[in-house]
Design an enzyme around this catalytic site. Sequence first.
Site, short mmCIF file in Angstrom:
data_model
loop_
_atom_site.label_atom_id
_atom_site.label_comp_id
_atom_site.label_asym_id
_atom_site.label_seq_id
_atom_site.Cartn_x
_atom_site.Cartn_y
_atom_site.Cartn_z
N GLU A 65 0.91 -1.08 -0.18
CA GLU A 65 0.02 0.03 -0.06
C GLU A 65 0.88 1.29 0.03
OE1 GLU A 65 -3.61 2.19 2.42
OE2 GLU A 65 -2.95 0.27 3.23
N ASN A 120 -4.62 5.49 -2.35
CA ASN A 120 -5.72 5.95 -1.71
C ASN A 120 -6.04 6.92 -2.69
OD1 ASN A 120 -5.96 4.55 0.88
ND2 ASN A 120 -3.83 4.69 1.10
N GLU A 152 -7.93 2.34 -3.65
CA GLU A 152 -8.62 2.14 -2.45
C GLU A 152 -9.67 3.17 -2.15
OE1 GLU A 152 -5.51 -0.56 -0.05
OE2 GLU A 152 -6.47 1.22 0.89
N GLU A 239 -6.13 -4.88 8.30
CA GLU A 239 -5.16 -3.93 8.51
C GLU A 239 -4.72 -3.97 9.99
OE1 GLU A 239 -7.30 -0.75 7.32
OE2 GLU A 239 -6.35 -0.46 5.38
#
Length: 900
Positions: A65, A120, A152, A239
């Site tokens: 990520e 993101n 995301e 997460e």
Amino acid sequence: MISRRKAARTSLKKQTKDIKTEQATQIDVTKVTPQSLREALSTPAIWPAFQPLVDMRSGTIVGFEVLARWTDSKLGAIPPSDFIPVAEASDLINALTEKVVSEACRQASLWQGNFVLAVNISAMQFRDPGLYEFIRGTVEATGFPLNRLYIEITESALLENDETVRSTIASFKSAGMGLALDDFGTGFASLTRLHAFPFDRLKIDMSFVRSMLQDSGSRKIVASVIGLGQSLGMTVVAEGVETEEQAAILRRLGCDVGQGWLFGKPLDGAQTAQLLASRKQQALPQHGVNASLFQRIHHLEALYNAAPIGLCFLDIELRHLSVNDRFAAMFGIRPDDMIGRTVHGFMAPREARRVTRDLKRVLAGETVVIDEYQPAGSTSAFLVINHRVDDDAGEPIGISVTAIDVTDRKAIESALKEAEDHARQSSELTPNIPWSSDAEGVVNFIGPTPDGTAKSTSDRIADWYERMHPGDRLRVRQEWLAWLPSGKPFEAMFRMRLRDQSWQWMLSRAKPHRNAAGRITKWYGVITEMAAEQKPKAAHGELDTSIEAWQTRLSPEIGAYEPSVQTGEETSSSPDQQEVLSTELLVSMLMRMFEFAPIAMSITTSDTKTSSYVKVNEAYLRLTGLKWDDIQGRKLISEGAAIDNPARDRRHRLLEEEGAYELEEVDITYADGTIIPTLISAQRTVIDGVSFDVEVILDVSARVRQQREIENALKTSARTDALSGLPNRACFDEVVADAVARNLLNDRKLALAYIDLNGFKTVNDTIGHAAGDEVLRTIASRLRETFRATDFIARIGGDEFAVLLDIDRKLAGDLQPHLQETMERIFKPIPVDGQVTFTGAAVGVTFLRADDTAQSYVKRADEYMYIAKTTGERVAVVCFGQILEPTATPKRTVRQVRSS
């Protein structure tokens, strides 16, 4: 619309994950200004960090990520919670996104592997119609593949619910990019929207993961999100995984991917390149159609604890690993008394040795079925089915045992067998063999054979066929098939062996049964032994020649726990309470037992209006003729469901009120429309607030057919006189009552002849009762030969007969002379055992009147019969109040007879 503050909060929450204690220094937020941020975006001060995403099973890296970081030369590391709101408030969010995404993709394009990058996007940015082109252009400029990029999205972006958001998400998907719903459970997105958007991944918020060791509620939320995501075909990512304990729980619950400090903190590009060089990586796992481990465990617990039959599982050492209450109750003990033990731990030594031998046969590959197992000291009977369970490699891992209480069914079968034995014994005394066929003439039932050795219907049919004279078989079959289209009552004579090797002449008669539409659906018949007077007079040689000529013209046409005998001694193993299988192997083993059990089983949700299939086994699909794709996710009350809908509502009420039902008779519709009778038992269970119904379904079609055939045969036998083969008094009363009610409404005449034999007592007293029986059979045969097939003939007492004639009014005038001639012919001398026996009869005949009841009608015929007795004639007929003379003398009235 989402406020700017809300959008900022959701965006910065994404970027601040896993910063933890590295931010010990407080930052003066007044120094984070739009101007300072704008200046930093043109320098390396803002850079992308990469946090590993790892496969929960193997620990290999599947991706990273991408997180935004700002390292100021004076202020040090500035938290995203400080600069993300500034970027969104000053319209710098697109510039920040372009800076971080382009740099991350540029660096990642230089690394080896097929890992993915997850970036993101702020909820604010989804309002921009040009977002898709902006992201696509940024990534394509770096050379990083679009199909390895995941976007995301937070739940707040979905609340916009406008066409711009939908169009942008669809564009990302069409370009091959993956979509992930981030921090699921912390926002307000509905399940409807979750299902409506094409998400590939579902991410569990770190707040639930970090608290699930201490908070059972968090554990349930995590488990539910995993089950939800996987049921929708999504890969589930957890997460904030920081400890091995958290990871172990997530693995048991079936989570696919983990992210957190346990697997690696956020790193810069150089550190990430070194990490990839030292760690294995693999493609991002795609969740399949199989349920998660959590779901499978709960389904199996529901199946075991709520199943209305006994279930247990033994390992290859023959120790009981799993036992439900019903199975333990079969032996009068608790499941805990069996877990970890072999049968030597709770059975008598001799029985335990025999059972052990049977179980070893199962391990060798034999499926052992005991139809009627009765545990020691118990009055109940069980159908026990045992089969071996193998792993994926085909190696045995245990034995599945299923026990079904069949006590009541056995009692019914015993009663039916006793009735059948009674019918067989009766047929030995006076052959009276019931049979039936379908509309096409195929015989599908026949009564018991004289020796009783043939048990099944097919065996009995074959036995009786073998008893038939070879020279008659083809002739009778041809006569039968040729007669069927007429739809009229059928008669045939043939030779058959009964109790010895001698041939007896038999008479087979049959009448059609019609449905409400008048269509023939079945034929019912009876075979009786013919009296001597009735047998064909041709010599056997002549008859055989005639038959051969005919033929020339027509051309031919369950049980594991049933003790078995064993010699020698076997050493019993000592009970071992230790668990010998891992949870994963046990679940796999139990799932195989469920899926390949020989009895149909299903697990469904509970609500009667929306309940649907959760899981069914192979036996269920075979029973219904359906495929899993046909019923997966379908509601049970939808059209085409296998279980009948009206009765299901009633069974749901039983489950709601009593929690279970047992051996309910239910018709299941096979895929081709065939109706299959079954017995269904079910029980309701609740797991973590979710209600399930577990059903076990037994196909009893063969037994039901046999039972119905026997019942029909017994009904026929109960309405038939065993000696003469004619209907008896009970049948006569029913037919007369029906005929009276029917004939009062039409223009036909209904005549009743009441017949009482004269001199019959003398036959019994002088020649014997066997001769008397032969006389009665001969008279019955003559009555059948003389009267029409449409006339009803019955033996209503010891030496009393009755004939019911339904005739047209125009023919009623000719009935009187016809009856006198008929009676003279019927009561001519009868040869019995070399002697000639003379009998006669008094006959009373009357027509049905408009004011008659069945009782008054029969009573009047009976009175006329007694008047005929007073004449002293061998054959006397009182017909409608007048005595019919055998000669041409004038008729005498009833008054004249009484006065004389």
